[in-house]
Design an enzyme around this catalytic site. Structure first.
Site, PDB file in Angstrom:
ATOM      1  N   ILE A 193     -79.405-106.839 -41.962  1.00 41.73           N
ATOM      2  CA  ILE A 193     -80.513-107.358 -41.139  1.00 41.73           C
ATOM      3  C   ILE A 193     -80.803-108.815 -41.487  1.00 41.73           C
ATOM      4  O   ILE A 193     -80.958-109.666 -40.591  1.00 41.73           O
ATOM      5  CB  ILE A 193     -81.772-106.464 -41.303  1.00 41.73           C
ATOM      6  CG1 ILE A 193     -81.477-105.060 -40.767  1.00 41.73           C
ATOM      7  CG2 ILE A 193     -82.968-107.074 -40.581  1.00 41.73           C
ATOM      8  CD1 ILE A 193     -82.530-104.016 -41.068  1.00 41.73           C
ATOM      9  N   THR A 234     -90.529-106.570 -42.281  1.00 43.05           N
ATOM     10  CA  THR A 234     -90.055-105.448 -41.445  1.00 43.05           C
ATOM     11  C   THR A 234     -89.244-104.478 -42.310  1.00 43.05           C
ATOM     12  O   THR A 234     -88.498-103.664 -41.773  1.00 43.05           O
ATOM     13  CB  THR A 234     -89.172-105.938 -40.268  1.00 43.05           C
ATOM     14  OG1 THR A 234     -88.078-106.681 -40.793  1.00 43.05           O
ATOM     15  CG2 THR A 234     -89.943-106.771 -39.284  1.00 43.05           C
ATOM     16  N   SER A 235     -89.378-104.596 -43.649  1.00 44.25           N
ATOM     17  CA  SER A 235     -88.538-103.738 -44.512  1.00 44.25           C
ATOM     18  C   SER A 235     -89.260-102.478 -44.973  1.00 44.25           C
ATOM     19  O   SER A 235     -89.067-101.414 -44.386  1.00 44.25           O
ATOM     20  CB  SER A 235     -88.022-104.537 -45.699  1.00 44.25           C
ATOM     21  OG  SER A 235     -86.895-105.256 -45.291  1.00 44.25           O
ATOM     22  N   ARG A 236     -90.036-102.579 -46.006  1.00 45.07           N
ATOM     23  CA  ARG A 236     -90.804-101.436 -46.488  1.00 45.07           C
ATOM     24  C   ARG A 236     -92.162-101.930 -46.985  1.00 45.07           C
ATOM     25  O   ARG A 236     -92.264-103.000 -47.586  1.00 45.07           O
ATOM     26  CB  ARG A 236     -90.084-100.717 -47.646  1.00 45.07           C
ATOM     27  CG  ARG A 236     -88.914 -99.838 -47.210  1.00 45.07           C
ATOM     28  CD  ARG A 236     -89.354 -98.611 -46.413  1.00 45.07           C
ATOM     29  NE  ARG A 236     -88.240 -97.782 -46.005  1.00 45.07           N
ATOM     30  CZ  ARG A 236     -87.588 -97.873 -44.848  1.00 45.07           C
ATOM     31  NH1 ARG A 236     -87.940 -98.780 -43.957  1.00 45.07           N
ATOM     32  NH2 ARG A 236     -86.590 -97.055 -44.563  1.00 45.07           N
ATOM     33  N   GLU A 242     -98.391 -96.319 -45.105  1.00 43.83           N
ATOM     34  CA  GLU A 242     -98.188 -96.024 -43.682  1.00 43.83           C
ATOM     35  C   GLU A 242     -98.016 -94.539 -43.377  1.00 43.83           C
ATOM     36  O   GLU A 242     -98.291 -94.098 -42.265  1.00 43.83           O
ATOM     37  CB  GLU A 242     -96.981 -96.806 -43.130  1.00 43.83           C
ATOM     38  CG  GLU A 242     -95.635 -96.316 -43.627  1.00 43.83           C
ATOM     39  CD  GLU A 242     -94.479 -97.122 -43.006  1.00 43.83           C
ATOM     40  OE1 GLU A 242     -94.545 -98.360 -43.040  1.00 43.83           O
ATOM     41  OE2 GLU A 242     -93.536 -96.484 -42.503  1.00 43.83           O
ATOM     42  N   HIS A 300     -94.037 -99.635 -37.601  1.00 44.15           N
ATOM     43  CA  HIS A 300     -92.651 -99.328 -37.964  1.00 44.15           C
ATOM     44  C   HIS A 300     -91.799 -99.102 -36.714  1.00 44.15           C
ATOM     45  O   HIS A 300     -91.151 -98.049 -36.572  1.00 44.15           O
ATOM     46  CB  HIS A 300     -92.611 -98.109 -38.890  1.00 44.15           C
ATOM     47  CG  HIS A 300     -91.447 -98.129 -39.823  1.00 44.15           C
ATOM     48  ND1 HIS A 300     -91.539 -97.791 -41.149  1.00 44.15           N
ATOM     49  CD2 HIS A 300     -90.143 -98.463 -39.618  1.00 44.15           C
ATOM     50  CE1 HIS A 300     -90.344 -97.894 -41.707  1.00 44.15           C
ATOM     51  NE2 HIS A 300     -89.484 -98.304 -40.799  1.00 44.15           N
ATOM     52  N   GLN A 301     -91.805-100.079 -35.831  1.00 45.85           N
ATOM     53  CA  GLN A 301     -91.049 -99.923 -34.592  1.00 45.85           C
ATOM     54  C   GLN A 301     -89.856-100.863 -34.514  1.00 45.85           C
ATOM     55  O   GLN A 301     -89.197-100.945 -33.475  1.00 45.85           O
ATOM     56  CB  GLN A 301     -91.968-100.129 -33.373  1.00 45.85           C
ATOM     57  CG  GLN A 301     -92.475-101.565 -33.196  1.00 45.85           C
ATOM     58  CD  GLN A 301     -93.250-101.750 -31.907  1.00 45.85           C
ATOM     59  OE1 GLN A 301     -94.421-101.426 -31.842  1.00 45.85           O
ATOM     60  NE2 GLN A 301     -92.609-102.268 -30.881  1.00 45.85           N
ATOM     61  N   PHE A 333     -86.959-100.650 -35.578  1.00 48.88           N
ATOM     62  CA  PHE A 333     -85.672 -99.978 -35.290  1.00 48.88           C
ATOM     63  C   PHE A 333     -85.592 -99.483 -33.852  1.00 48.88           C
ATOM     64  O   PHE A 333     -84.520 -99.096 -33.397  1.00 48.88           O
ATOM     65  CB  PHE A 333     -85.512 -98.755 -36.218  1.00 48.88           C
ATOM     66  CG  PHE A 333     -86.378 -97.602 -35.799  1.00 48.88           C
ATOM     67  CD1 PHE A 333     -87.723 -97.578 -36.108  1.00 48.88           C
ATOM     68  CD2 PHE A 333     -85.863 -96.564 -35.033  1.00 48.88           C
ATOM     69  CE1 PHE A 333     -88.537 -96.538 -35.680  1.00 48.88           C
ATOM     70  CE2 PHE A 333     -86.674 -95.507 -34.605  1.00 48.88           C
ATOM     71  CZ  PHE A 333     -88.012 -95.510 -34.936  1.00 48.88           C
TER      72      PHE A 333
HETATM   73  P1  NAD Z   1     -78.652-103.838 -46.501  1.00 50.34           P
HETATM   74  O1  NAD Z   1     -78.395-102.817 -47.549  1.00 50.34           O
HETATM   75  O2  NAD Z   1     -77.545-104.216 -45.574  1.00 50.34           O
HETATM   76  O3  NAD Z   1     -79.177-105.180 -47.191  1.00 50.34           O
HETATM   77  C1  NAD Z   1     -80.146-105.208 -48.202  1.00 50.34           C
HETATM   78  C2  NAD Z   1     -79.911-106.455 -49.009  1.00 50.34           C
HETATM   79  O4  NAD Z   1     -80.992-106.556 -49.964  1.00 50.34           O
HETATM   80  C3  NAD Z   1     -78.605-106.436 -49.808  1.00 50.34           C
HETATM   81  O5  NAD Z   1     -77.889-107.635 -49.595  1.00 50.34           O
HETATM   82  C4  NAD Z   1     -79.054-106.316 -51.256  1.00 50.34           C
HETATM   83  O6  NAD Z   1     -78.200-106.965 -52.181  1.00 50.34           O
HETATM   84  C5  NAD Z   1     -80.410-107.009 -51.173  1.00 50.34           C
HETATM   85  N1  NAD Z   1     -81.264-106.733 -52.323  1.00 50.34           N
HETATM   86  C6  NAD Z   1     -81.239-105.667 -53.162  1.00 50.34           C
HETATM   87  N2  NAD Z   1     -82.142-105.851 -54.148  1.00 50.34           N
HETATM   88  C7  NAD Z   1     -82.739-107.042 -53.903  1.00 50.34           C
HETATM   89  C8  NAD Z   1     -83.738-107.789 -54.596  1.00 50.34           C
HETATM   90  N3  NAD Z   1     -84.269-107.353 -55.755  1.00 50.34           N
HETATM   91  N4  NAD Z   1     -84.122-108.972 -54.076  1.00 50.34           N
HETATM   92  C9  NAD Z   1     -83.561-109.440 -52.937  1.00 50.34           C
HETATM   93  N5  NAD Z   1     -82.596-108.793 -52.262  1.00 50.34           N
HETATM   94  C10 NAD Z   1     -82.202-107.595 -52.743  1.00 50.34           C
HETATM   95  O7  NAD Z   1     -79.931-103.310 -45.700  1.00 50.34           O
HETATM   96  P2  NAD Z   1     -80.359-103.713 -44.223  1.00 50.34           P
HETATM   97  O8  NAD Z   1     -79.700-102.823 -43.247  1.00 50.34           O
HETATM   98  O9  NAD Z   1     -80.262-105.179 -44.069  1.00 50.34           O
HETATM   99  O10 NAD Z   1     -81.902-103.262 -44.259  1.00 50.34           O
HETATM  100  C11 NAD Z   1     -82.850-103.908 -45.070  1.00 50.34           C
HETATM  101  C12 NAD Z   1     -84.116-103.071 -45.107  1.00 50.34           C
HETATM  102  O11 NAD Z   1     -84.706-103.047 -43.805  1.00 50.34           O
HETATM  103  C13 NAD Z   1     -83.885-101.581 -45.422  1.00 50.34           C
HETATM  104  O12 NAD Z   1     -83.850-101.357 -46.800  1.00 50.34           O
HETATM  105  C14 NAD Z   1     -85.057-100.915 -44.777  1.00 50.34           C
HETATM  106  O13 NAD Z   1     -86.089-100.798 -45.752  1.00 50.34           O
HETATM  107  C15 NAD Z   1     -85.524-101.892 -43.719  1.00 50.34           C
HETATM  108  N6  NAD Z   1     -85.410-101.351 -42.350  1.00 50.34           N
HETATM  109  C16 NAD Z   1     -86.515-101.377 -41.565  1.00 50.34           C
HETATM  110  C17 NAD Z   1     -86.458-100.922 -40.257  1.00 50.34           C
HETATM  111  C18 NAD Z   1     -87.658-100.954 -39.352  1.00 50.34           C
HETATM  112  O14 NAD Z   1     -87.685-100.223 -38.356  1.00 50.34           O
HETATM  113  N7  NAD Z   1     -88.661-101.763 -39.622  1.00 50.34           N
HETATM  114  C19 NAD Z   1     -85.242-100.426 -39.768  1.00 50.34           C
HETATM  115  C20 NAD Z   1     -84.110-100.431 -40.597  1.00 50.34           C
HETATM  116  C21 NAD Z   1     -84.196-100.904 -41.878  1.00 50.34           C
END
Ligand code: NAD
Length: 326
Positions: A154, A228-230, A259, A291-292, A294
């Protein structure tokens, strides 16, 4: 294969029912979330299918194992809600590693543009025939510095879009990808140099509260923060404290640390007693969505297809491509 499907929403049925019929799988849809009390609903099932806010902790896993459930099918990528240690060698945990990172990246940009230019406020104003623009001023993003925390799937897509906006991109990731055309910097530097900070790392012990009182203190005044992560990447109390001190130009949140009790549900007829959530929604420069990120047609298609493929591999005794272990 019999699957107990938890935290069902109408759109889940639309996407999962046809695929399950084709494979001759039987799915029992439940609206409740999975936890140690509701795990009994999986009696006679081979697997449970869960989403981001189901509680797959040790107690839940104990009940599932007693019932003979063989797998937890996560219909999402993140697995911070699963106790992988408790699951080890007892129950398979399978996930959907990727389902339209493009969609989440596009949504991240939507939140950024909205938080910057206050489109959420403009929308409600004009609906009320209030055409005043006072209080809606943003900044040009062109030439500003954006700090990306986490350059995985992402984060990379977000960078691609931001290049189109001609922003200067810096990034932090403990596992930098040398093939990416981006300047990796220390977290310290990212916090102090960025006009915009956007979070794309998973929730782990290391990243929990990566945005806290101390790190917010390092940021520029007038920074824009997007998550948009967690939710638990941000210490909400510290965020509120800083919002009160007018630290942020804008904040866009698609996730919130508490949430589970609210997101994906209609709470509009209830009195919401989570003071932090109520406070956050009250700031004019904060936009919260539930959380939309995705939620696109393509992502739902990929989620249902891959989840059912995971179940199929399990039922055929094949190698489990998307298994995760402690
Ligand atoms: P991914 O695994 O492809 O990438 C995550 C990146 O974070 C990796 O490059 C990893 O090395 C890095 N990382 C790990 N520890 C770290 C740290 N301490 N500091 C900085 N970077 C670090 O994951 P992705 O597919 O890009 O997704 C990222 C996040 O997005 C997921 O973990 C999920 O929580 C969130 N997500 C949210 C939605 C949503 O609907 N809002 C949907 C999908 C995913």
């Amino acid at each position: 294969m019999k699957i107990a499907f938890y935290d069902t929403k109408p759109y889940d049925r639309i996407w999962f029912e046809p695929g399950a019929r084709q494979l001759d799988f039987s799915i029992k849809f439940h609206e409740v979330k999975l936890n140690e009390d509701t795990a009994v609903l999986a009696k006679d099932c081979d697997a449970v299918c869960v989403f981001v806010n189901d509680e797959v902790n040790k107690n839940t896993i104990d009940v599932l194992c007693q019932l003979g459930v063989k797998a937890v099918l996560l219909r999402c990528a993140g697995f911070n809600n699963v106790d992988l240690k408790a699951a080890k060698d007892r129950i398979h945990v399978l996930r959907v590693p990727s389902y339209s990172p493009e969609g989440v990246a596009e949504y991240t940009i939507a939140l950024l543009l909205c938080a910057n230019r206050k489109i959420h406020r403009a929308y409600t104003r004009t609906r009320d025939f209030n055409f005043n623009i006072h209080g809606l001023m943003g900044i040009d993003l062109h030439d500003k510095t954006v700090g990306i925390i986490g350059t995985g799937k992402i984060g990379q897509m977000v960078m691609d879009i931001l290049r189109g906006l001609k922003m200067k991109i810096i990034a932090y990731d403990p596992c930098p990808d040398p093939s990416l055309c981006v300047e990796y910097v220390s977290l310290e530097k990212l916090f102090c140099c960025s006009h915009v900070i956007t979070l794309h790392c998973p929730l782990t012990k290391e990243t929990e509260y990566i945005i806290n009182r101390d790190t917010i203190g390092k940021m520029r005044d007038g920074v824009i923060l997007i998550n948009t992560s967690r939710g638990r990447l941000i210490d909400t109390k510290a965020l509120i404290e800083a919002l009160d001190k007018k630290k942020f130009l804008g904040v866009g949140l698609d996730v919130y640390e508490e949430e589970d009790a609210f997101f994906f549900e209609d709470k509009s007829n209830e009195i919401v007693t989570d003071e932090d959530l109520v406070r956050l929604t009250s700031y004019p420069n904060v936009i919260i969505t539930s959380h939309q990120g995705f939620f696109t047609k393509e992502a739902m298609e990929a989620i249902s297809t891959i989840t059912l493929e995971n179940a199929l591999e399990l039922s055929l005794g094949k190698k489990l491509t998307n298994e995760i272990t402690a």
